[in-house]
Write an enzyme that holds these catalytic residues in place. Structure first.
Site, PDB file in Angstrom:
ATOM      1  N   ALA A   1       0.872  -1.177   0.000  1.00 21.87           N
ATOM      2  CA  ALA A   1       0.000   0.000   0.000  1.00 21.87           C
ATOM      3  C   ALA A   1       0.913   1.232   0.000  1.00 21.87           C
ATOM      4  O   ALA A   1       2.080   1.142   0.384  1.00 21.87           O
ATOM      5  CB  ALA A   1      -0.872  -0.019   1.241  1.00 21.87           C
TER       6      ALA A   1
ATOM      7  N   GLY B   1       0.198  -5.054   0.791  1.00 21.49           N
ATOM      8  CA  GLY B   1      -1.019  -5.015  -0.026  1.00 21.49           C
ATOM      9  C   GLY B   1      -0.817  -5.633  -1.412  1.00 21.49           C
ATOM     10  O   GLY B   1      -1.765  -6.137  -2.018  1.00 21.49           O
TER      11      GLY B   1
ATOM     12  N   GLU C   1      -1.151  -9.220  -0.915  1.00 21.98           N
ATOM     13  CA  GLU C   1      -2.578  -9.487  -0.650  1.00 21.98           C
ATOM     14  C   GLU C   1      -3.364  -9.509  -1.963  1.00 21.98           C
ATOM     15  O   GLU C   1      -4.276 -10.317  -2.139  1.00 21.98           O
ATOM     16  CB  GLU C   1      -3.137  -8.422   0.314  1.00 21.98           C
ATOM     17  CG  GLU C   1      -2.635  -8.662   1.741  1.00 21.98           C
ATOM     18  CD  GLU C   1      -2.996  -7.551   2.710  1.00 21.98           C
ATOM     19  OE1 GLU C   1      -2.831  -6.381   2.352  1.00 21.98           O
ATOM     20  OE2 GLU C   1      -3.453  -7.861   3.825  1.00 21.98           O
TER      21      GLU C   1
ATOM     22  N   GLU D   1       4.406  -5.193   7.018  1.00 23.77           N
ATOM     23  CA  GLU D   1       3.512  -4.321   7.798  1.00 23.77           C
ATOM     24  C   GLU D   1       3.997  -4.067   9.211  1.00 23.77           C
ATOM     25  O   GLU D   1       3.983  -2.936   9.699  1.00 23.77           O
ATOM     26  CB  GLU D   1       2.088  -4.905   7.847  1.00 23.77           C
ATOM     27  CG  GLU D   1       1.246  -4.616   6.616  1.00 23.77           C
ATOM     28  CD  GLU D   1       1.434  -5.635   5.508  1.00 23.77           C
ATOM     29  OE1 GLU D   1       2.429  -6.375   5.539  1.00 23.77           O
ATOM     30  OE2 GLU D   1       0.585  -5.672   4.595  1.00 23.77           O
TER      31      GLU D   1
HETATM   32  N1  DAK Z   1       4.598   3.281  -0.798  1.00 23.79           N
HETATM   33  C1  DAK Z   1       4.987   4.466  -1.315  1.00 23.79           C
HETATM   34  N2  DAK Z   1       6.116   4.610  -2.027  1.00 23.79           N
HETATM   35  C2  DAK Z   1       6.883   3.535  -2.233  1.00 23.79           C
HETATM   36  C3  DAK Z   1       6.535   2.260  -1.718  1.00 23.79           C
HETATM   37  C4  DAK Z   1       5.316   2.162  -0.969  1.00 23.79           C
HETATM   38  N3  DAK Z   1       4.869   1.002  -0.476  1.00 23.79           N
HETATM   39  N4  DAK Z   1       7.494   1.385  -2.064  1.00 23.79           N
HETATM   40  C5  DAK Z   1       8.412   2.075  -2.767  1.00 23.79           C
HETATM   41  N5  DAK Z   1       8.042   3.361  -2.883  1.00 23.79           N
HETATM   42  C6  DAK Z   1       8.750   4.444  -3.566  1.00 23.79           C
HETATM   43  C7  DAK Z   1       9.991   4.860  -2.770  1.00 23.79           C
HETATM   44  O1  DAK Z   1       9.647   5.768  -1.751  1.00 23.79           O
HETATM   45  C8  DAK Z   1      10.828   5.494  -3.858  1.00 23.79           C
HETATM   46  O2  DAK Z   1      10.337   6.800  -4.127  1.00 23.79           O
HETATM   47  P1  DAK Z   1      11.339   8.076  -4.095  1.00 23.79           P
HETATM   48  O3  DAK Z   1      11.975   8.036  -2.758  1.00 23.79           O
HETATM   49  O4  DAK Z   1      12.307   7.768  -5.224  1.00 23.79           O
HETATM   50  O5  DAK Z   1      10.458   9.226  -4.359  1.00 23.79           O
HETATM   51  C9  DAK Z   1      10.505   4.635  -5.090  1.00 23.79           C
HETATM   52  O6  DAK Z   1       9.281   3.980  -4.798  1.00 23.79           O
HETATM   53  C10 DAK Z   1      11.576   3.590  -5.382  1.00 23.79           C
HETATM   54  O7  DAK Z   1      11.795   2.839  -4.199  1.00 23.79           O
HETATM   55  P2  DAK Z   1      13.239   2.596  -3.579  1.00 23.79           P
HETATM   56  O8  DAK Z   1      14.187   3.666  -3.997  1.00 23.79           O
HETATM   57  O9  DAK Z   1      13.054   2.347  -2.126  1.00 23.79           O
HETATM   58  O10 DAK Z   1      13.650   1.253  -4.332  1.00 23.79           O
HETATM   59  P3  DAK Z   1      14.651   0.130  -3.805  1.00 23.79           P
HETATM   60  O11 DAK Z   1      14.893  -0.766  -4.971  1.00 23.79           O
HETATM   61  O12 DAK Z   1      15.849   0.739  -3.135  1.00 23.79           O
HETATM   62  O13 DAK Z   1      13.845  -0.668  -2.693  1.00 23.79           O
HETATM   63  C11 DAK Z   1      11.915  -1.771  -1.797  1.00 23.79           C
HETATM   64  C12 DAK Z   1      12.723  -1.426  -3.054  1.00 23.79           C
HETATM   65  C13 DAK Z   1      10.606  -2.448  -2.268  1.00 23.79           C
HETATM   66  C14 DAK Z   1      12.692  -2.764  -0.934  1.00 23.79           C
HETATM   67  C15 DAK Z   1      11.621  -0.468  -0.987  1.00 23.79           C
HETATM   68  O14 DAK Z   1      11.086   0.488  -1.882  1.00 23.79           O
HETATM   69  C16 DAK Z   1      10.647  -0.686   0.126  1.00 23.79           C
HETATM   70  O15 DAK Z   1      11.026  -1.213   1.192  1.00 23.79           O
HETATM   71  N6  DAK Z   1       9.420  -0.258  -0.104  1.00 23.79           N
HETATM   72  C17 DAK Z   1       8.391  -0.297   0.905  1.00 23.79           C
HETATM   73  C18 DAK Z   1       7.867  -1.694   1.098  1.00 23.79           C
HETATM   74  C19 DAK Z   1       6.753  -1.688   2.118  1.00 23.79           C
HETATM   75  O16 DAK Z   1       7.021  -1.578   3.322  1.00 23.79           O
HETATM   76  N7  DAK Z   1       5.550  -1.653   1.622  1.00 23.79           N
HETATM   77  C20 DAK Z   1       4.354  -1.422   2.461  1.00 23.79           C
HETATM   78  C21 DAK Z   1       3.951  -2.698   3.122  1.00 23.79           C
HETATM   79  S1  DAK Z   1       2.673  -2.358   4.268  1.00 23.79           S
HETATM   80  C22 DAK Z   1      -4.523  -0.176   4.766  1.00 23.79           C
HETATM   81  C23 DAK Z   1      -4.647  -1.465   4.300  1.00 23.79           C
HETATM   82  C24 DAK Z   1      -3.504  -2.172   3.984  1.00 23.79           C
HETATM   83  C25 DAK Z   1      -2.259  -1.608   4.160  1.00 23.79           C
HETATM   84  C26 DAK Z   1      -2.153  -0.308   4.631  1.00 23.79           C
HETATM   85  C27 DAK Z   1      -3.282   0.427   4.956  1.00 23.79           C
HETATM   86  N8  DAK Z   1      -5.722   0.590   5.099  1.00 23.79           N
HETATM   87  C28 DAK Z   1      -6.990   0.003   4.829  1.00 23.79           C
HETATM   88  C29 DAK Z   1      -5.632   1.910   5.536  1.00 23.79           C
HETATM   89  C30 DAK Z   1      -1.109  -2.349   3.750  1.00 23.79           C
HETATM   90  C31 DAK Z   1       0.094  -1.955   4.107  1.00 23.79           C
HETATM   91  C32 DAK Z   1       1.272  -2.425   3.378  1.00 23.79           C
HETATM   92  O17 DAK Z   1       1.253  -2.819   2.236  1.00 23.79           O
END
Ligand code: DAK
Length: 258
Positions: free
Chosen positions: A66, A112, A115, A135
């Protein structure tokens, strides 16, 4: 509806949906969820489509979760409301489609994103894919069905480990635990999904839709799956597809399900 974050293409009865926010590794923000919901609802009514393939536009990402920047400002009420709405309007919608949905996992499938892949009926991953639930590293839990569908797919023990550690696993590990059906090279990913889709397309769409309902009944609380199967099995008889399928067998030809 105009789509900004997804690309829709239909070819040979397959609908390809590509999530297209490459700058954010295809992270799911609310507008992408709304677009996906709208397109999925329209596909389910389109009798020319017999299979869906969902993938990501970025070589390195299916969906990296997400959109963290967006959900970081949500309060308790919004969190609950959006979770419910996501379940109802997208994730459960995909799971209960009348046609099979294949997730072509071409890179990161996190939170997400995983999911979304798990709500799909079949998952094929490319060798570079990384899958996980980060998460808890962010102070939340999976909110789009992850805590329910992951144990259904891989068992309780592995689900506990994946969700509480938040660690990513490789495509090969995902294959070993039954989280994905198959792994292939990235350049072969769509061909591999199409091969499966084309086999599905040759079969009775009426029977497929009933099979999806019957399999899903196994995981619905308060629903007797065996009873559901008996009902749906009975309802296959006297359908045009049943007539065509059995007639084609006797005439030693391939059935023609239009
Ligand atoms: N959200 C927003 N931006 C994201 C992102 C994300 N999930 N994942 C990556 N990006 C963005 C990065 O911020 C970066 O943008 P800039 O900084 O260049 O502006 C760009 O994409 C490229 O990412 P990286 O530079 O970080 O790329 P790397 O190859 O170095 O790393 C990575 C790739 C996938 C390991 C890293 O980007 C990362 O750790 N990303 C986050 C993974 C993550 O934690 N995802 C979220 C999981 S929690 C909800 C329901 C469900 C959920 C939430 C709320 N509600 C009903 C309210 C679910 C939550 C989740 O999914």
């Amino acid at each position: 509806m105009e789509y900004t974050n997804i690309i829709k293409r239909i070819n040979n009865k397959i609908c390809y949906l590509t999530i297209n926010r490459p700058k954010f590794l295809n992270a799911l923000n609310n507008s992408t969820i709304t677009e996906l919901s709208s397109v999925i609802k329209s596909i389910n009514k389109d009798i020319s489509v017999r299979c869906v393939i969902i993938t990501g536009s970025e070589k390195k990402a299916f969906v990296a979760g997400a959109d963290i920047k967006e959900f970081s400002s949500f309060n308790k009420k919004q969190g609950k409301l959006l979770s419910k709405s996501g379940h109802d309007n997208l994730f459960n919608l995909i799971e209960n489609l009348d046609i099979p949905c294949i997730a072509a996992i071409n890179g990161f499938a996190l939170g997400g994103g995983l999911e979304l892949a798990m709500a799909s009926h079949i998952r094929i991953a490319s060798t570079n894919a990384k899958l996980g639930f980060p998460e808890v590293t962010l102070g939340v839990i999976p909110g789009y069905g992850g805590t329910q569908r992951l144990p259904q797919l891989v068992g309780k023990g592995i689900a506990f480990e994946m969700i509480t550690t938040g660690k990513m696993i490789s495509a090969e590990e995902a294959l070993n635990i039954g989280l994905v059906n198959k792994v292939c090279n990235q350049e072969d990913l769509l061909d591999t999904c199409e091969e499966i889709a084309n086999r599905i397309i040759g079969n009775s769409p009426v029977a497929i839709s009933k099979a999806i309902k019957s399999i899903n009944a196994c995981y619905k609380s308060g629903v007797d799956g065996f009873k559901t199967e008996i009902e749906l099995f009975g309802s296959c008889f006297e359908t045009e597809d049943f007539e065509e399928g059995t007639k084609a067998f006797m005439e030693k030809r391939k059935p023609n399900y239009n």
